[in-house]
Design a protein around this motif. Structure first.
Motif, PDB file in Angstrom:
ATOM      1  N   VAL A  65       0.796  -1.235  -0.079  1.00 15.33           N
ATOM      2  CA  VAL A  65      -0.085   0.086  -0.037  1.00 15.33           C
ATOM      3  C   VAL A  65       0.640   1.325   0.102  1.00 15.33           C
ATOM      4  N   PHE A  66       1.884   1.193   0.783  1.00 10.14           N
ATOM      5  CA  PHE A  66       2.662   2.415   0.919  1.00 10.14           C
ATOM      6  C   PHE A  66       3.486   2.651  -0.279  1.00 10.14           C
ATOM      7  N   PHE A  67       3.910   1.912  -0.945  1.00 11.62           N
ATOM      8  CA  PHE A  67       4.669   2.219  -2.219  1.00 11.62           C
ATOM      9  C   PHE A  67       3.608   2.546  -3.334  1.00 11.62           C
ATOM     10  N   MET A  68       2.505   1.966  -3.330  1.00 12.18           N
ATOM     11  CA  MET A  68       1.582   2.305  -4.260  1.00 12.18           C
ATOM     12  C   MET A  68       1.273   3.872  -4.023  1.00 12.18           C
ATOM     13  N   ASN A  69       1.119   4.153  -2.995  1.00 16.39           N
ATOM     14  CA  ASN A  69       0.601   5.511  -2.654  1.00 16.39           C
ATOM     15  C   ASN A  69       1.917   6.605  -2.906  1.00 16.39           C
ATOM     16  N   LEU A  70       3.065   5.974  -2.672  1.00 14.59           N
ATOM     17  CA  LEU A  70       4.285   6.899  -3.153  1.00 14.59           C
ATOM     18  C   LEU A  70       4.292   7.359  -4.557  1.00 14.59           C
ATOM     19  N   ILE A 113       8.295  -4.438  -2.669  1.00 17.20           N
ATOM     20  CA  ILE A 113       9.006  -3.555  -3.726  1.00 17.20           C
ATOM     21  C   ILE A 113       9.014  -4.430  -5.114  1.00 17.20           C
ATOM     22  N   ASP A 114       9.281  -5.413  -4.924  1.00 18.95           N
ATOM     23  CA  ASP A 114       9.032  -6.412  -6.273  1.00 18.95           C
ATOM     24  C   ASP A 114       7.765  -6.563  -6.813  1.00 18.95           C
ATOM     25  N   ILE A 115       6.775  -6.775  -5.908  1.00 20.24           N
ATOM     26  CA  ILE A 115       5.370  -6.760  -6.097  1.00 20.24           C
ATOM     27  C   ILE A 115       5.013  -5.497  -7.128  1.00 20.24           C
ATOM     28  N   VAL A 116       5.097  -4.172  -6.181  1.00 20.25           N
ATOM     29  CA  VAL A 116       4.492  -2.910  -6.804  1.00 20.25           C
ATOM     30  C   VAL A 116       5.423  -2.783  -8.230  1.00 20.25           C
ATOM     31  N   ILE A 117       6.747  -2.826  -8.143  1.00 16.63           N
ATOM     32  CA  ILE A 117       7.489  -2.164  -9.360  1.00 16.63           C
ATOM     33  C   ILE A 117       7.324  -3.322 -10.797  1.00 16.63           C
ATOM     34  N   THR A 118       6.933  -4.678 -10.202  1.00 16.15           N
ATOM     35  CA  THR A 118       6.873  -5.530 -11.332  1.00 16.15           C
ATOM     36  C   THR A 118       5.668  -5.237 -12.048  1.00 16.15           C
ATOM     37  N   LEU A 119       4.412  -5.074 -11.148  1.00 16.41           N
ATOM     38  CA  LEU A 119       3.119  -4.570 -11.731  1.00 16.41           C
ATOM     39  C   LEU A 119       3.166  -3.253 -12.260  1.00 16.41           C
ATOM     40  N   LEU A 120       3.923  -2.360 -11.939  1.00 18.26           N
ATOM     41  CA  LEU A 120       3.817  -0.997 -12.644  1.00 18.26           C
ATOM     42  C   LEU A 120       4.634  -1.189 -14.056  1.00 18.26           C
ATOM     43  N   ILE A 121       5.611  -1.962 -13.999  1.00 17.94           N
ATOM     44  CA  ILE A 121       6.446  -2.211 -15.376  1.00 17.94           C
ATOM     45  C   ILE A 121       5.596  -3.145 -16.152  1.00 17.94           C
ATOM     46  N   ASP A 122       4.680  -4.024 -15.741  1.00 22.84           N
ATOM     47  CA  ASP A 122       3.708  -4.900 -16.415  1.00 22.84           C
ATOM     48  C   ASP A 122       4.425  -5.347 -17.609  1.00 22.84           C
ATOM     49  N   GLU A 123       5.486  -5.880 -17.548  1.00 22.76           N
ATOM     50  CA  GLU A 123       6.158  -6.461 -18.726  1.00 22.76           C
ATOM     51  C   GLU A 123       5.190  -7.520 -19.562  1.00 22.76           C
ATOM     52  N   GLY A 124       5.115  -7.237 -20.833  1.00 26.49           N
ATOM     53  CA  GLY A 124       4.431  -8.315 -21.646  1.00 26.49           C
ATOM     54  C   GLY A 124       2.845  -8.223 -21.627  1.00 26.49           C
ATOM     55  N   VAL A 125       2.153  -7.186 -20.860  1.00 26.23           N
ATOM     56  CA  VAL A 125       0.794  -6.937 -20.769  1.00 26.23           C
ATOM     57  C   VAL A 125       0.576  -6.005 -21.605  1.00 26.23           C
ATOM     58  N   HIS A 178      -2.135  -3.617 -14.927  1.00 26.91           N
ATOM     59  CA  HIS A 178      -1.843  -3.532 -13.581  1.00 26.91           C
ATOM     60  C   HIS A 178      -1.403  -2.162 -13.445  1.00 26.91           C
ATOM     61  N   ARG A 179      -0.756  -1.544 -14.052  1.00 23.86           N
ATOM     62  CA  ARG A 179       0.012  -0.326 -13.980  1.00 23.86           C
ATOM     63  C   ARG A 179      -1.280   0.814 -14.078  1.00 23.86           C
ATOM     64  N   VAL A 180      -2.382   0.495 -15.054  1.00 28.93           N
ATOM     65  CA  VAL A 180      -3.425   1.408 -14.935  1.00 28.93           C
ATOM     66  C   VAL A 180      -4.106   1.288 -13.829  1.00 28.93           C
ATOM     67  N   ASN A 181      -4.346   0.222 -12.964  1.00 29.03           N
ATOM     68  CA  ASN A 181      -5.273   0.076 -11.737  1.00 29.03           C
ATOM     69  C   ASN A 181      -4.323   0.867 -10.716  1.00 29.03           C
ATOM     70  N   ILE A 182      -3.093   0.701 -10.609  1.00 33.12           N
ATOM     71  CA  ILE A 182      -2.324   1.323  -9.492  1.00 33.12           C
ATOM     72  C   ILE A 182      -2.434   2.900  -9.750  1.00 33.12           C
ATOM     73  N   LEU A 183      -2.359   3.277 -10.737  1.00 34.92           N
ATOM     74  CA  LEU A 183      -2.175   4.943 -10.953  1.00 34.92           C
ATOM     75  C   LEU A 183      -3.688   5.300 -11.391  1.00 34.92           C
ATOM     76  N   ASN A 184      -4.567   4.583 -11.369  1.00 37.90           N
ATOM     77  CA  ASN A 184      -6.040   5.016 -11.737  1.00 37.90           C
ATOM     78  C   ASN A 184      -6.361   6.174 -10.535  1.00 37.90           C
TER      79      ASN A 184
END
Length: 215
Positions: free
Chosen positions: A51-56, A155-167, A172-178
């Motif tokens: 939650v913390f990293f997504m909010n940052l 940190i692995d969870i949040v950043i890999t979802l933000l990069i969203d390689e291959g999607v 996933h990125r869109v959801n975090i930054l919605n």
């Protein structure tokens, strides 16, 4: 003061040795503001950090890119792919999005899915509409879900979802930054095939009548 110190320690614990410049660039009050899961005793430390990293990232995407993302890419040798480059571009546009506040109902939905997925080895969002149906309209007018596999560290969870390689749609990125989402549920559980899985459920609800945030 004690709360601010604990948040700084939480932040510092995720930064690799020699990356002191990363933490020095963040205002301690912003770090405290981002730590919306701090008071939720049913969250593990790593779930709170998700939650913390997504909010940052939502509060200051450009600073997130210049500090945490840069440090992560350098320390992990992350490929300079088109997905990573597009993430940098997207983060530069993000500033001051609503905080994600943990909610018990979203956490319950995430827990059910993470537990069942872990038991069966399932990957994906099976039963998404059915799982969210009781909560649609009230209290949530919009919902979304992310699922991560094989990563136990926040940190692995949040950043890999933000990069969203291959999607292709970087959903996933869109959801975090919605910018509509202001509520969240995060659960990390064991997984039969991938050792661990994390389910993050998002929601949009009307908070205009709340005098203060519930933390």
């Amino acid at each position: 003061m004690k709360n601010i110190v604990s948040v700084i320690l939480l932040f510092c614990s995720t930064i690799a040795p020699g990356q002191s410049a990363v933490r020095e660039q963040w205002d301690p009050e912003i770090l405290e503001k981002a730590n919306t899961a701090a008071a939720f005793s049913y969250y593990s430390d790593e779930e709170k950090k998700v939650v913390f990293f997504m909010n940052l990232a939502r509060l200051d995407g450009n600073l997130f890119a210049e500090t945490l993302l840069d440090a992560y890419v350098a320390s992990n040798g992350t490929e300079n792919s088109s997905y990573l480059r597009s993430l940098y571009r997207d983060l530069r546009k993000v500033k001051g999005l609503p905080l994600l506040i943990p909610e018990e109902d979203l956490t319950g939905i995430a827990q059910g899915h993470a537990t069942e997925s872990g038991r069966t080895g399932h990957v994906g969002h099976k039963g998404f509409e059915k799982r969210f149906e009781p909560f649609m309209g009230a209290p949530y007018s919009n919902v979304g879900e992310n699922a991560s596999y094989g990563h136990a560290s926040a940190i692995d969870i949040v950043i890999t979802l933000l990069i969203d390689e291959g999607v292709k749609n970087v959903g996933h990125r869109v959801n975090i930054l919605n910018p509509e989402f202001n509520s969240v549920g995060v659960v990390i559980r064991e997984h039969k095939r991938y050792r661990v899985n994390c389910v993050i459920d998002f929601g949009k609800q009307d908070r205009s009548n709340l005098n203060e945030l519930p933390f």
